[in-house]
Design a protein around this motif. Structure first.
Motif, PDB file in Angstrom:
ATOM      1  N   PHE A   3      12.704   0.981  -2.879  1.00  0.00           N
ATOM      2  CA  PHE A   3      13.008   0.433  -1.556  1.00  0.00           C
ATOM      3  C   PHE A   3      11.766  -0.199  -0.921  1.00  0.00           C
ATOM      4  O   PHE A   3      11.833  -1.310  -0.380  1.00  0.00           O
ATOM      5  CB  PHE A   3      13.567   1.537  -0.649  1.00  0.00           C
ATOM      6  CG  PHE A   3      13.828   1.092   0.753  1.00  0.00           C
ATOM      7  CD1 PHE A   3      14.934   0.320   1.049  1.00  0.00           C
ATOM      8  CD2 PHE A   3      12.963   1.440   1.774  1.00  0.00           C
ATOM      9  CE1 PHE A   3      15.187  -0.104   2.338  1.00  0.00           C
ATOM     10  CE2 PHE A   3      13.194   1.027   3.064  1.00  0.00           C
ATOM     11  CZ  PHE A   3      14.308   0.259   3.355  1.00  0.00           C
ATOM     12  N   LEU A   4      10.632   0.505  -0.980  1.00  0.00           N
ATOM     13  CA  LEU A   4       9.404  -0.036  -0.409  1.00  0.00           C
ATOM     14  C   LEU A   4       8.962  -1.307  -1.128  1.00  0.00           C
ATOM     15  O   LEU A   4       8.478  -2.248  -0.498  1.00  0.00           O
ATOM     16  CB  LEU A   4       8.296   1.018  -0.466  1.00  0.00           C
ATOM     17  CG  LEU A   4       8.427   2.183   0.507  1.00  0.00           C
ATOM     18  CD1 LEU A   4       7.389   3.248   0.187  1.00  0.00           C
ATOM     19  CD2 LEU A   4       8.276   1.704   1.928  1.00  0.00           C
ATOM     20  N   CYS A   5       9.141  -1.346  -2.434  1.00  0.00           N
ATOM     21  CA  CYS A   5       8.781  -2.535  -3.203  1.00  0.00           C
ATOM     22  C   CYS A   5       9.652  -3.730  -2.793  1.00  0.00           C
ATOM     23  O   CYS A   5       9.148  -4.841  -2.621  1.00  0.00           O
ATOM     24  CB  CYS A   5       8.920  -2.235  -4.688  1.00  0.00           C
ATOM     25  SG  CYS A   5       8.442  -3.599  -5.743  1.00  0.00           S
ATOM     26  N   ILE A   6      10.934  -3.487  -2.631  1.00  0.00           N
ATOM     27  CA  ILE A   6      11.848  -4.560  -2.209  1.00  0.00           C
ATOM     28  C   ILE A   6      11.495  -5.046  -0.817  1.00  0.00           C
ATOM     29  O   ILE A   6      11.504  -6.256  -0.539  1.00  0.00           O
ATOM     30  CB  ILE A   6      13.311  -4.080  -2.295  1.00  0.00           C
ATOM     31  CG1 ILE A   6      13.713  -3.888  -3.755  1.00  0.00           C
ATOM     32  CG2 ILE A   6      14.246  -5.053  -1.601  1.00  0.00           C
ATOM     33  CD1 ILE A   6      15.054  -3.206  -3.951  1.00  0.00           C
ATOM     34  N   MET A   7      11.145  -4.125   0.091  1.00  0.00           N
ATOM     35  CA  MET A   7      10.756  -4.526   1.442  1.00  0.00           C
ATOM     36  C   MET A   7       9.478  -5.374   1.418  1.00  0.00           C
ATOM     37  O   MET A   7       9.366  -6.356   2.154  1.00  0.00           O
ATOM     38  CB  MET A   7      10.545  -3.285   2.320  1.00  0.00           C
ATOM     39  CG  MET A   7      11.819  -2.553   2.651  1.00  0.00           C
ATOM     40  SD  MET A   7      12.996  -3.553   3.567  1.00  0.00           S
ATOM     41  CE  MET A   7      12.130  -3.763   5.093  1.00  0.00           C
ATOM     42  N   ILE A  40       0.833  -1.204   0.000  1.00  0.00           N
ATOM     43  CA  ILE A  40       0.000   0.000   0.000  1.00  0.00           C
ATOM     44  C   ILE A  40       0.867   1.255   0.000  1.00  0.00           C
ATOM     45  O   ILE A  40       0.611   2.203  -0.748  1.00  0.00           O
ATOM     46  CB  ILE A  40      -0.963  -0.027   1.209  1.00  0.00           C
ATOM     47  CG1 ILE A  40      -1.983  -1.153   1.038  1.00  0.00           C
ATOM     48  CG2 ILE A  40      -1.659   1.319   1.391  1.00  0.00           C
ATOM     49  CD1 ILE A  40      -2.805  -1.437   2.273  1.00  0.00           C
ATOM     50  N   LEU A  41       1.902   1.271   0.831  1.00  0.00           N
ATOM     51  CA  LEU A  41       2.807   2.427   0.859  1.00  0.00           C
ATOM     52  C   LEU A  41       3.526   2.613  -0.468  1.00  0.00           C
ATOM     53  O   LEU A  41       3.739   3.744  -0.917  1.00  0.00           O
ATOM     54  CB  LEU A  41       3.827   2.265   1.984  1.00  0.00           C
ATOM     55  CG  LEU A  41       3.291   2.444   3.402  1.00  0.00           C
ATOM     56  CD1 LEU A  41       4.387   2.115   4.416  1.00  0.00           C
ATOM     57  CD2 LEU A  41       2.785   3.849   3.606  1.00  0.00           C
ATOM     58  N   THR A  42       3.904   1.506  -1.115  1.00  0.00           N
ATOM     59  CA  THR A  42       4.556   1.592  -2.424  1.00  0.00           C
ATOM     60  C   THR A  42       3.625   2.213  -3.448  1.00  0.00           C
ATOM     61  O   THR A  42       4.031   3.079  -4.230  1.00  0.00           O
ATOM     62  CB  THR A  42       4.993   0.192  -2.894  1.00  0.00           C
ATOM     63  OG1 THR A  42       5.878  -0.376  -1.933  1.00  0.00           O
ATOM     64  CG2 THR A  42       5.687   0.254  -4.240  1.00  0.00           C
ATOM     65  N   PHE A  43       2.370   1.797  -3.431  1.00  0.00           N
ATOM     66  CA  PHE A  43       1.394   2.347  -4.376  1.00  0.00           C
ATOM     67  C   PHE A  43       1.194   3.846  -4.158  1.00  0.00           C
ATOM     68  O   PHE A  43       1.198   4.635  -5.111  1.00  0.00           O
ATOM     69  CB  PHE A  43       0.061   1.602  -4.230  1.00  0.00           C
ATOM     70  CG  PHE A  43      -1.022   2.120  -5.116  1.00  0.00           C
ATOM     71  CD1 PHE A  43      -0.972   1.900  -6.484  1.00  0.00           C
ATOM     72  CD2 PHE A  43      -2.086   2.835  -4.594  1.00  0.00           C
ATOM     73  CE1 PHE A  43      -1.966   2.385  -7.319  1.00  0.00           C
ATOM     74  CE2 PHE A  43      -3.081   3.330  -5.411  1.00  0.00           C
ATOM     75  CZ  PHE A  43      -3.022   3.101  -6.782  1.00  0.00           C
ATOM     76  N   ILE A  44       1.059   4.262  -2.900  1.00  0.00           N
ATOM     77  CA  ILE A  44       0.887   5.680  -2.593  1.00  0.00           C
ATOM     78  C   ILE A  44       2.129   6.473  -2.996  1.00  0.00           C
ATOM     79  O   ILE A  44       2.028   7.549  -3.596  1.00  0.00           O
ATOM     80  CB  ILE A  44       0.575   5.872  -1.093  1.00  0.00           C
ATOM     81  CG1 ILE A  44      -0.794   5.276  -0.767  1.00  0.00           C
ATOM     82  CG2 ILE A  44       0.633   7.344  -0.708  1.00  0.00           C
ATOM     83  CD1 ILE A  44      -1.084   5.193   0.715  1.00  0.00           C
ATOM     84  N   GLN A  45       3.302   5.952  -2.667  1.00  0.00           N
ATOM     85  CA  GLN A  45       4.554   6.632  -3.005  1.00  0.00           C
ATOM     86  C   GLN A  45       4.730   6.741  -4.523  1.00  0.00           C
ATOM     87  O   GLN A  45       5.170   7.773  -5.030  1.00  0.00           O
ATOM     88  CB  GLN A  45       5.741   5.875  -2.391  1.00  0.00           C
ATOM     89  CG  GLN A  45       7.092   6.447  -2.700  1.00  0.00           C
ATOM     90  CD  GLN A  45       7.382   7.722  -1.952  1.00  0.00           C
ATOM     91  OE1 GLN A  45       6.700   8.058  -1.002  1.00  0.00           O
ATOM     92  NE2 GLN A  45       8.388   8.442  -2.390  1.00  0.00           N
ATOM     93  N   TYR A  46       4.366   5.697  -5.251  1.00  0.00           N
ATOM     94  CA  TYR A  46       4.504   5.721  -6.710  1.00  0.00           C
ATOM     95  C   TYR A  46       3.558   6.742  -7.339  1.00  0.00           C
ATOM     96  O   TYR A  46       3.925   7.429  -8.291  1.00  0.00           O
ATOM     97  CB  TYR A  46       4.239   4.331  -7.292  1.00  0.00           C
ATOM     98  CG  TYR A  46       4.440   4.261  -8.779  1.00  0.00           C
ATOM     99  CD1 TYR A  46       5.717   4.237  -9.312  1.00  0.00           C
ATOM    100  CD2 TYR A  46       3.354   4.223  -9.647  1.00  0.00           C
ATOM    101  CE1 TYR A  46       5.920   4.176 -10.678  1.00  0.00           C
ATOM    102  CE2 TYR A  46       3.543   4.163 -11.013  1.00  0.00           C
ATOM    103  CZ  TYR A  46       4.833   4.142 -11.526  1.00  0.00           C
ATOM    104  OH  TYR A  46       5.031   4.098 -12.877  1.00  0.00           O
TER     105      TYR A  46
END
Length: 58
Positions: A39-43, A22-28
């Motif tokens: 980084f968020l995607c890898i995590m 969810i954080l990756t989607f928002i950040q993207y």
């Protein structure tokens, strides 16, 4: 109430992985492809793989 015996339940890895997705989607959406997004995607991948490793019976 559960006891604290030093063991992390596997479901926490799944919850963390979903949170990172969810954080990756928002950040993207906000910044596009950046270092933080990668980084968020890898995590998210690491936590999901950890969940799979813990759930698969030996």
């Amino acid at each position: 109430m559960g006891s604290i015996d030093g063991e992390i339940p596997a479901v926490w890895f799944l919850i963390s992985s979903i949170g990172f997705v969810i954080l990756t989607f928002i950040q993207y959406r906000n910044t596009g492809k950046s270092f933080n997004t990668i980084f968020l995607c890898i995590m998210a991948i690491i936590f999901f793989v950890s969940y799979i490793i813990l759930v698969i019976p030996r």
